[in-house]
Design a protein around this motif. Structure first.
Motif, PDB file in Angstrom:
ATOM      1  N   ILE A 112      11.121  -0.589  -1.848  1.00  0.00           N
ATOM      2  CA  ILE A 112      10.714   0.811  -1.857  1.00  0.00           C
ATOM      3  C   ILE A 112      11.870   1.712  -2.257  1.00  0.00           C
ATOM      4  O   ILE A 112      11.712   2.629  -3.071  1.00  0.00           O
ATOM      5  CB  ILE A 112      10.182   1.226  -0.462  1.00  0.00           C
ATOM      6  CG1 ILE A 112       8.931   0.427  -0.101  1.00  0.00           C
ATOM      7  CG2 ILE A 112       9.893   2.731  -0.416  1.00  0.00           C
ATOM      8  CD1 ILE A 112       7.784   0.634  -1.038  1.00  0.00           C
TER       9      ILE A 112
ATOM     10  N   LEU B 156      14.626   0.975  -4.041  1.00  0.00           N
ATOM     11  CA  LEU B 156      14.988   0.826  -5.450  1.00  0.00           C
ATOM     12  C   LEU B 156      13.926   1.429  -6.355  1.00  0.00           C
ATOM     13  O   LEU B 156      14.218   2.086  -7.357  1.00  0.00           O
ATOM     14  CB  LEU B 156      15.196  -0.654  -5.785  1.00  0.00           C
ATOM     15  CG  LEU B 156      16.426  -1.315  -5.144  1.00  0.00           C
ATOM     16  CD1 LEU B 156      16.441  -2.808  -5.422  1.00  0.00           C
ATOM     17  CD2 LEU B 156      17.714  -0.670  -5.662  1.00  0.00           C
ATOM     18  N   LEU B 157      12.696   1.215  -5.984  1.00  0.00           N
ATOM     19  CA  LEU B 157      11.585   1.736  -6.769  1.00  0.00           C
ATOM     20  C   LEU B 157      11.598   3.259  -6.761  1.00  0.00           C
ATOM     21  O   LEU B 157      11.346   3.902  -7.784  1.00  0.00           O
ATOM     22  CB  LEU B 157      10.279   1.208  -6.152  1.00  0.00           C
ATOM     23  CG  LEU B 157       9.091   0.858  -7.012  1.00  0.00           C
ATOM     24  CD1 LEU B 157       9.471   0.175  -8.302  1.00  0.00           C
ATOM     25  CD2 LEU B 157       8.140  -0.011  -6.204  1.00  0.00           C
ATOM     26  N   THR B 158      11.902   3.826  -5.612  1.00  0.00           N
ATOM     27  CA  THR B 158      11.955   5.280  -5.507  1.00  0.00           C
ATOM     28  C   THR B 158      13.073   5.837  -6.381  1.00  0.00           C
ATOM     29  O   THR B 158      12.868   6.801  -7.115  1.00  0.00           O
ATOM     30  CB  THR B 158      12.184   5.701  -4.046  1.00  0.00           C
ATOM     31  OG1 THR B 158      11.129   5.171  -3.241  1.00  0.00           O
ATOM     32  CG2 THR B 158      12.208   7.222  -3.926  1.00  0.00           C
ATOM     33  N   ARG B 159      14.217   5.193  -6.337  1.00  0.00           N
ATOM     34  CA  ARG B 159      15.329   5.693  -7.145  1.00  0.00           C
ATOM     35  C   ARG B 159      15.075   5.457  -8.625  1.00  0.00           C
ATOM     36  O   ARG B 159      15.503   6.258  -9.471  1.00  0.00           O
ATOM     37  CB  ARG B 159      16.629   5.049  -6.676  1.00  0.00           C
ATOM     38  CG  ARG B 159      17.061   5.602  -5.316  1.00  0.00           C
ATOM     39  CD  ARG B 159      18.174   4.776  -4.696  1.00  0.00           C
ATOM     40  NE  ARG B 159      19.233   4.527  -5.659  1.00  0.00           N
ATOM     41  CZ  ARG B 159      20.011   3.440  -5.648  1.00  0.00           C
ATOM     42  NH1 ARG B 159      19.831   2.515  -4.737  1.00  0.00           N
ATOM     43  NH2 ARG B 159      20.944   3.284  -6.559  1.00  0.00           N
ATOM     44  N   PHE B 160      14.393   4.382  -8.941  1.00  0.00           N
ATOM     45  CA  PHE B 160      14.021   4.146 -10.336  1.00  0.00           C
ATOM     46  C   PHE B 160      13.068   5.230 -10.841  1.00  0.00           C
ATOM     47  O   PHE B 160      13.175   5.699 -11.976  1.00  0.00           O
ATOM     48  CB  PHE B 160      13.359   2.774 -10.463  1.00  0.00           C
ATOM     49  CG  PHE B 160      12.806   2.486 -11.829  1.00  0.00           C
ATOM     50  CD1 PHE B 160      13.612   1.982 -12.834  1.00  0.00           C
ATOM     51  CD2 PHE B 160      11.467   2.728 -12.115  1.00  0.00           C
ATOM     52  CE1 PHE B 160      13.098   1.727 -14.101  1.00  0.00           C
ATOM     53  CE2 PHE B 160      10.943   2.474 -13.379  1.00  0.00           C
ATOM     54  CZ  PHE B 160      11.769   1.977 -14.370  1.00  0.00           C
ATOM     55  N   THR B 161      12.156   5.611  -9.975  1.00  0.00           N
ATOM     56  CA  THR B 161      11.075   6.506 -10.395  1.00  0.00           C
ATOM     57  C   THR B 161      11.487   7.968 -10.415  1.00  0.00           C
ATOM     58  O   THR B 161      11.025   8.725 -11.265  1.00  0.00           O
ATOM     59  CB  THR B 161       9.869   6.334  -9.443  1.00  0.00           C
ATOM     60  OG1 THR B 161       9.548   4.947  -9.355  1.00  0.00           O
ATOM     61  CG2 THR B 161       8.669   7.115  -9.943  1.00  0.00           C
ATOM     62  N   TYR B 162      12.368   8.345  -9.481  1.00  0.00           N
ATOM     63  CA  TYR B 162      12.797   9.738  -9.379  1.00  0.00           C
ATOM     64  C   TYR B 162      14.303   9.806  -9.567  1.00  0.00           C
ATOM     65  O   TYR B 162      15.037  10.088  -8.609  1.00  0.00           O
ATOM     66  CB  TYR B 162      12.396  10.316  -8.025  1.00  0.00           C
ATOM     67  CG  TYR B 162      10.922  10.192  -7.722  1.00  0.00           C
ATOM     68  CD1 TYR B 162      10.003  11.057  -8.292  1.00  0.00           C
ATOM     69  CD2 TYR B 162      10.447   9.193  -6.884  1.00  0.00           C
ATOM     70  CE1 TYR B 162       8.653  10.947  -8.031  1.00  0.00           C
ATOM     71  CE2 TYR B 162       9.090   9.064  -6.606  1.00  0.00           C
ATOM     72  CZ  TYR B 162       8.205   9.945  -7.184  1.00  0.00           C
ATOM     73  OH  TYR B 162       6.879   9.831  -6.915  1.00  0.00           O
TER      74      TYR B 162
END
Lengths: 160, 160
Positions: free
Chosen positions: A146, A148-154
């Motif tokens: 979550i 890493l995905l959050t930082r990737f996305t935003y």
DNA sequence: TATTGTTATACTCTATAACTATA
DNA sequence: TATAGTTATAGAGTATAACAATA
């Protein structure tokens, strides 16, 4: 699957193992989303909701009241879609549109007490489905995913 | 964004911080996919390709020759869509359909030499775009993200 | 003139189902 | 009868644009 490699041509800069092509990320994310969406949609169906309705409930539960424009911005939803989804939710008694005094064009959207109940019920009912969705990842791994995905996305946002 | 919390009702089991609702995973994955897809589509556009065409090229480059049924299974693509995408690729000279001797219904799809060239060119041309896509993640973090995402998406498979 | 929300329209994507030719 | 591939159709989802009320 994935038994053969390099059946075509000599080794190249892009002759990588497995799914290491950068372009494979897009496909992987699509399939990850498909899997999550079908699980989660199953959890919401008994409540008569779809994921896009729940996107609104999550945002309102999280941020409190928002007007429709800001709501759409927050969840990356087209303003026309916001109208339809809020229509559905309002019909179900889960949110309310409230005019504001200072600008008669604007309509704030608030989650209702019943909306909060349904929000909670969805999590309770959905728990087994959610467990199944992530059971092969450890709790730490899930949190890492979550994060890493959050930082990737935003990429531009500090908090979230 | 994300400035207020608990503006609605008392604390509950699901009154979690931030986007910790399990259902938020689906939304996060959707937005992650949207971001990746728009970046990567931009890298492919100069080559006249879309992501779904590249999905086929990646799979063929990786697995060698596949018939259309197996190709569709491998990349989770409907057989009707496989036909259209392979049509496009064949018209562009990037793949070829080859009948097999033992079953005249089956048509194997092979990537051509020109297909491999374009595959490589896409990675070369797309490198800056890909760098921009992942620049705020470290190399280790990116690998971890891919690994976790892969295990999340394909829970039953060992390799991949 | 610009903006909020609404409605109407068009377009893409996908899922389904028929159809052929083989087996 | 079942399967690989093709074609045609319909549905959902999304994006666009026109519109009304207000600023």
């Amino acid at each position: 699957m994935a038994e053969k490699r390099s059946a075509v041509g000599p080794a190249k800069a892009t002759d990588r193992p497995g799914d290491a092509s950068p372009f494979a990320v897009g496909l992987l994310l699509r399939r990850a989303h498909d899997r999550a969406a079908s699980h989660l949609a199953g959890a919401l169906r008994p409540l008569g909701l779809e994921l896009r309705h729940f996107a609104v409930l999550i945002e309102l539960h999280h941020s409190g009241t928002l007007n429709q424009r800001d709501l759409g911005t927050a969840i990356a939803m087209d303003k026309a879609m916001v109208v339809r989804v809020v229509d559905d939710l309002e019909r179900a008694g889960l949110v309310e549109r409230k005019p504001i005094a200072t600008d008669r064009r604007v309509r704030n959207v608030e989650i209702t007490a019943r909306g909060v109940e349904v929000f909670d019920a969805a999590h309770v009912n959905g728990a087994p489905i959610f467990d199944d969705l992530v059971e092969h990842l450890g709790p730490d791994e899930y949190r890492t995913l979550i994060d890493l995905l959050t930082r990737f996305t935003y990429p531009d946002e500090k908090d979230r």
